[in-house]
Design a protein around this motif. Sequence first.
Motif, PDB file in Angstrom:
ATOM      1  N   PRO A  47     -25.446  22.399 -18.715  1.00 49.80           N
ATOM      2  CA  PRO A  47     -25.081  22.696 -20.108  1.00 49.80           C
ATOM      3  C   PRO A  47     -25.724  21.727 -21.095  1.00 49.80           C
ATOM      4  N   THR A  48     -26.046  22.230 -22.265  1.00 47.02           N
ATOM      5  CA  THR A  48     -26.539  21.390 -23.354  1.00 47.02           C
ATOM      6  C   THR A  48     -25.617  21.475 -24.555  1.00 47.02           C
ATOM      7  N   CYS A  49     -25.164  22.674 -24.891  1.00 43.97           N
ATOM      8  CA  CYS A  49     -24.256  22.882 -26.030  1.00 43.97           C
ATOM      9  C   CYS A  49     -23.214  23.909 -25.617  1.00 43.97           C
ATOM     10  N   ASP A  50     -22.041  23.813 -26.195  1.00 47.73           N
ATOM     11  CA  ASP A  50     -20.955  24.689 -25.825  1.00 47.73           C
ATOM     12  C   ASP A  50     -20.089  24.950 -27.055  1.00 47.73           C
ATOM     13  N   TRP A  51     -19.952  26.220 -27.456  1.00 48.47           N
ATOM     14  CA  TRP A  51     -19.164  26.568 -28.634  1.00 48.47           C
ATOM     15  C   TRP A  51     -18.164  27.655 -28.272  1.00 48.47           C
ATOM     16  N   SER A  52     -17.096  27.725 -29.052  1.00 53.23           N
ATOM     17  CA  SER A  52     -16.126  28.802 -28.908  1.00 53.23           C
ATOM     18  C   SER A  52     -15.690  29.240 -30.296  1.00 53.23           C
ATOM     19  N   ILE A  53     -15.604  30.535 -30.501  1.00 56.47           N
ATOM     20  CA  ILE A  53     -15.169  31.099 -31.771  1.00 56.47           C
ATOM     21  C   ILE A  53     -13.851  31.813 -31.513  1.00 56.47           C
ATOM     22  N   GLU A  54     -12.788  31.349 -32.125  1.00 53.58           N
ATOM     23  CA  GLU A  54     -11.454  31.899 -31.911  1.00 53.58           C
ATOM     24  C   GLU A  54     -11.083  32.879 -33.026  1.00 53.58           C
TER      25      GLU A  54
ATOM     26  N   ASN B 287     -11.842  35.863 -27.875  1.00 51.48           N
ATOM     27  CA  ASN B 287     -12.684  34.788 -28.387  1.00 51.48           C
ATOM     28  C   ASN B 287     -14.079  34.940 -27.833  1.00 51.48           C
ATOM     29  N   LEU B 288     -15.023  34.336 -28.504  1.00 50.88           N
ATOM     30  CA  LEU B 288     -16.410  34.336 -28.049  1.00 50.88           C
ATOM     31  C   LEU B 288     -16.768  32.916 -27.681  1.00 50.88           C
ATOM     32  N   HIS B 289     -17.254  32.744 -26.486  1.00 51.50           N
ATOM     33  CA  HIS B 289     -17.665  31.437 -25.997  1.00 51.50           C
ATOM     34  C   HIS B 289     -19.177  31.503 -25.810  1.00 51.50           C
ATOM     35  N   VAL B 290     -19.904  30.647 -26.492  1.00 54.79           N
ATOM     36  CA  VAL B 290     -21.363  30.634 -26.393  1.00 54.79           C
ATOM     37  C   VAL B 290     -21.783  29.310 -25.777  1.00 54.79           C
ATOM     38  N   GLY B 291     -22.512  29.379 -24.693  1.00 59.14           N
ATOM     39  CA  GLY B 291     -23.007  28.181 -24.028  1.00 59.14           C
ATOM     40  C   GLY B 291     -24.520  28.216 -23.943  1.00 59.14           C
ATOM     41  N   ARG B 292     -25.135  27.063 -24.069  1.00 58.01           N
ATOM     42  CA  ARG B 292     -26.596  26.948 -23.999  1.00 58.01           C
ATOM     43  C   ARG B 292     -26.919  26.044 -22.818  1.00 58.01           C
ATOM     44  N   TYR B 293     -27.858  26.469 -21.984  1.00 54.76           N
ATOM     45  CA  TYR B 293     -28.172  25.771 -20.745  1.00 54.76           C
ATOM     46  C   TYR B 293     -29.684  25.573 -20.619  1.00 54.76           C
ATOM     47  N   THR B 294     -30.077  24.463 -20.020  1.00 57.74           N
ATOM     48  CA  THR B 294     -31.489  24.110 -19.924  1.00 57.74           C
ATOM     49  C   THR B 294     -32.238  24.988 -18.925  1.00 57.74           C
TER      50      THR B 294
END
Length: 113
Positions: A93-100, A75-82
């Motif tokens: 953290p600001t946003c957090d996504w995961s692609i399974e 899986n790909l986990h994408v996180g966005r941080y300030t």
Amino acid sequence: MEEGTVADIRNSSPHCTDPNHCPLYANMVLVQGRDEFYTEYAHVRPSTTLQRGMFIPSGQFLGTVDFSGVSTGPNLHVGRYTRGDAATWYNRPTCDWSIEGVRPIRRLGRIRP
């Protein structure tokens, strides 16, 4: 993905199923964008050509999706941080996504905006 500077690389985390006996983190590439925000691409075995401090353009190959750390499959986990200190980016953290359901042989980074 995002252009910017490689702020951190982690490439020695194994796959494990028990969070009590596993490294805290997955393999990953952390990019500090031109806006100074950080983007984490986790569960990615980094390309051997990447080095901390190098600039990468949008679309640069970052590595291959894997299932390092605690995960049930690739899986790909994408996180966005300030913005802030590079040593404590994970605390903002600001946003957090995961692609399974992605295959581990797929290349990450060929997507153009």
